[in-house]
Design a protein around this motif. Structure first.
Motif, PDB file in Angstrom:
ATOM      1  N   ILE A  31     132.577  77.701   3.276  1.00 32.43           N
ATOM      2  CA  ILE A  31     131.143  77.416   3.301  1.00 32.43           C
ATOM      3  C   ILE A  31     130.577  76.878   1.933  1.00 32.43           C
ATOM      4  O   ILE A  31     130.348  77.629   1.262  1.00 32.43           O
ATOM      5  CB  ILE A  31     130.453  78.425   4.375  1.00 32.43           C
ATOM      6  CG1 ILE A  31     131.152  79.135   5.411  1.00 32.43           C
ATOM      7  CG2 ILE A  31     129.137  77.811   4.451  1.00 32.43           C
ATOM      8  CD1 ILE A  31     131.536  77.553   6.413  1.00 32.43           C
ATOM      9  N   ILE A  32     129.815  75.737   2.296  1.00 27.22           N
ATOM     10  CA  ILE A  32     129.114  75.344   0.973  1.00 27.22           C
ATOM     11  C   ILE A  32     127.887  76.094   0.958  1.00 27.22           C
ATOM     12  O   ILE A  32     127.061  75.934   1.858  1.00 27.22           O
ATOM     13  CB  ILE A  32     128.892  73.927   0.978  1.00 27.22           C
ATOM     14  CG1 ILE A  32     130.379  72.951   0.908  1.00 27.22           C
ATOM     15  CG2 ILE A  32     127.897  73.427  -0.279  1.00 27.22           C
ATOM     16  CD1 ILE A  32     130.259  71.694   1.096  1.00 27.22           C
ATOM     17  N   LYS A  33     127.634  76.837  -0.197  1.00 26.94           N
ATOM     18  CA  LYS A  33     126.303  77.784  -0.217  1.00 26.94           C
ATOM     19  C   LYS A  33     125.321  77.030  -1.165  1.00 26.94           C
ATOM     20  O   LYS A  33     124.173  77.395  -0.902  1.00 26.94           O
ATOM     21  CB  LYS A  33     126.899  79.146  -0.893  1.00 26.94           C
ATOM     22  CG  LYS A  33     127.608  79.863  -0.127  1.00 26.94           C
ATOM     23  CD  LYS A  33     128.132  81.119  -0.475  1.00 26.94           C
ATOM     24  CE  LYS A  33     127.855  81.464  -1.932  1.00 26.94           C
ATOM     25  NZ  LYS A  33     128.388  82.914  -2.456  1.00 26.94           N
ATOM     26  N   GLY A  34     125.675  76.169  -2.181  1.00 25.90           N
ATOM     27  CA  GLY A  34     124.785  75.722  -2.750  1.00 25.90           C
ATOM     28  C   GLY A  34     125.282  74.997  -4.099  1.00 25.90           C
ATOM     29  O   GLY A  34     126.830  74.791  -4.310  1.00 25.90           O
ATOM     30  N   LYS A  48     115.171  73.271   0.982  1.00 24.68           N
ATOM     31  CA  LYS A  48     115.697  71.844   1.399  1.00 24.68           C
ATOM     32  C   LYS A  48     117.213  71.646   1.319  1.00 24.68           C
ATOM     33  O   LYS A  48     117.812  71.117   2.182  1.00 24.68           O
ATOM     34  CB  LYS A  48     115.081  70.874   0.759  1.00 24.68           C
ATOM     35  CG  LYS A  48     113.260  70.597   1.289  1.00 24.68           C
ATOM     36  CD  LYS A  48     112.797  69.529   0.529  1.00 24.68           C
ATOM     37  CE  LYS A  48     111.485  69.269   1.002  1.00 24.68           C
ATOM     38  NZ  LYS A  48     110.680  68.396   0.258  1.00 24.68           N
ATOM     39  N   ILE A  49     117.540  72.058   0.145  1.00 24.55           N
ATOM     40  CA  ILE A  49     119.014  71.672  -0.116  1.00 24.55           C
ATOM     41  C   ILE A  49     119.802  72.794   0.484  1.00 24.55           C
ATOM     42  O   ILE A  49     121.072  72.308   1.196  1.00 24.55           O
ATOM     43  CB  ILE A  49     119.362  72.010  -1.763  1.00 24.55           C
ATOM     44  CG1 ILE A  49     118.704  70.979  -2.526  1.00 24.55           C
ATOM     45  CG2 ILE A  49     120.782  72.124  -1.973  1.00 24.55           C
ATOM     46  CD1 ILE A  49     118.537  71.149  -3.938  1.00 24.55           C
ATOM     47  N   THR A  50     119.448  73.835   0.912  1.00 20.15           N
ATOM     48  CA  THR A  50     120.278  74.751   1.646  1.00 20.15           C
ATOM     49  C   THR A  50     120.523  74.363   3.039  1.00 20.15           C
ATOM     50  O   THR A  50     121.477  74.414   3.673  1.00 20.15           O
ATOM     51  CB  THR A  50     119.520  76.253   1.531  1.00 20.15           C
ATOM     52  OG1 THR A  50     119.405  76.721   0.506  1.00 20.15           O
ATOM     53  CG2 THR A  50     120.311  77.241   2.568  1.00 20.15           C
ATOM     54  N   GLU A  51     119.262  73.658   3.550  1.00 14.22           N
ATOM     55  CA  GLU A  51     119.307  73.305   4.951  1.00 14.22           C
ATOM     56  C   GLU A  51     120.025  72.033   4.976  1.00 14.22           C
ATOM     57  O   GLU A  51     120.946  71.756   5.933  1.00 14.22           O
ATOM     58  CB  GLU A  51     118.067  72.401   5.439  1.00 14.22           C
ATOM     59  CG  GLU A  51     117.002  73.967   5.721  1.00 14.22           C
ATOM     60  CD  GLU A  51     117.474  74.501   7.078  1.00 14.22           C
ATOM     61  OE1 GLU A  51     117.917  74.030   7.887  1.00 14.22           O
ATOM     62  OE2 GLU A  51     117.289  75.962   6.791  1.00 14.22           O
ATOM     63  N   ALA A  52     120.307  70.901   3.941  1.00  9.77           N
ATOM     64  CA  ALA A  52     121.050  69.974   4.054  1.00  9.77           C
ATOM     65  C   ALA A  52     122.669  70.411   3.829  1.00  9.77           C
ATOM     66  O   ALA A  52     123.379  69.567   4.337  1.00  9.77           O
ATOM     67  CB  ALA A  52     120.985  69.134   2.404  1.00  9.77           C
ATOM     68  N   PHE A  53     122.952  71.326   3.287  1.00 11.55           N
ATOM     69  CA  PHE A  53     124.307  72.109   3.151  1.00 11.55           C
ATOM     70  C   PHE A  53     124.702  72.972   4.511  1.00 11.55           C
ATOM     71  O   PHE A  53     125.829  73.364   4.682  1.00 11.55           O
ATOM     72  CB  PHE A  53     124.490  72.785   1.961  1.00 11.55           C
ATOM     73  CG  PHE A  53     124.819  72.062   0.662  1.00 11.55           C
ATOM     74  CD1 PHE A  53     125.495  70.915   0.782  1.00 11.55           C
ATOM     75  CD2 PHE A  53     124.078  72.510  -0.311  1.00 11.55           C
ATOM     76  CE1 PHE A  53     125.791  70.374  -0.366  1.00 11.55           C
ATOM     77  CE2 PHE A  53     124.173  71.777  -1.499  1.00 11.55           C
ATOM     78  CZ  PHE A  53     124.978  70.707  -1.763  1.00 11.55           C
ATOM     79  N   MET A  70     130.905  67.246   5.135  1.00 13.26           N
ATOM     80  CA  MET A  70     129.840  67.188   4.183  1.00 13.26           C
ATOM     81  C   MET A  70     128.591  66.548   4.934  1.00 13.26           C
ATOM     82  O   MET A  70     128.670  65.074   4.797  1.00 13.26           O
ATOM     83  CB  MET A  70     130.347  66.709   3.102  1.00 13.26           C
ATOM     84  CG  MET A  70     129.466  66.492   1.500  1.00 13.26           C
ATOM     85  SD  MET A  70     129.219  68.249   1.010  1.00 13.26           S
ATOM     86  CE  MET A  70     130.475  68.120  -0.185  1.00 13.26           C
ATOM     87  N   MET A  71     127.625  67.010   5.326  1.00 14.13           N
ATOM     88  CA  MET A  71     126.345  66.312   5.520  1.00 14.13           C
ATOM     89  C   MET A  71     126.793  65.535   6.637  1.00 14.13           C
ATOM     90  O   MET A  71     126.165  64.198   6.599  1.00 14.13           O
ATOM     91  CB  MET A  71     125.815  65.744   4.243  1.00 14.13           C
ATOM     92  CG  MET A  71     125.268  66.518   3.173  1.00 14.13           C
ATOM     93  SD  MET A  71     124.491  66.017   1.878  1.00 14.13           S
ATOM     94  CE  MET A  71     124.434  67.182   0.735  1.00 14.13           C
TER      95      MET A  71
END
Length: 126
Positions: A31-34, A48-53, A70-71
């Protein structure tokens, strides 16, 4: 003095073995964490970035196929270890791409692609 030499040798051993992953180590859902750069952002930007991932993942299957989400964009193909890095070949364009393993631990991997580093955590459901 012997203590310091032993401590240095142990630290060197740990840093070398952190890259000694195999295909079996990498296999599974990640899972992409950031991104490391997120630490420099304020809380609102980090959110915002966490929500995007959210929902973004890499799944490296034992049969050497992969699936990436990915997104909202999905990709699949084949993968293999290439030295300490991961080579993926997309079914879409058939061009090999190297994902550089910047850091590897049992439950966390950092991959670099085109100068961007992603932090991935192993999914509980392997």
């Amino acid at each position: 003095m012997k203590k310091y030499i032993l401590a240095f040798a142990f630290t060197l051993f740990l840093s070398i073995t952190s890259f000694a992953q195999t295909a079996a180590d990498v296999s599974g859902k990640w899972i992409i964490k950031g991104m490391p750069q997120m630490e420099q952002l304020d809380a609102a930007q980090q959110k915002k970035i966490t929500e995007a991932f959210k929902g973004c993942f890499f799944n490296f299957n034992n049969d050497k196929t992969y699936l990436v989400n990915m997104m909202g964009q999905k990709d699949s193909g084949t993968w293999k270890m290439k030295g300490k890095n991961i080579e993926v070949i997309s079914n879409a364009d058939k061009k090999p791409v190297i994902l550089q393993v910047v850091k590897f631990q049992k439950n966390e991997i950092r991959l670099s692609f085109e100068g961007q580093v992603l932090i991935l955590g192993r999914s509980a459901a392997k």
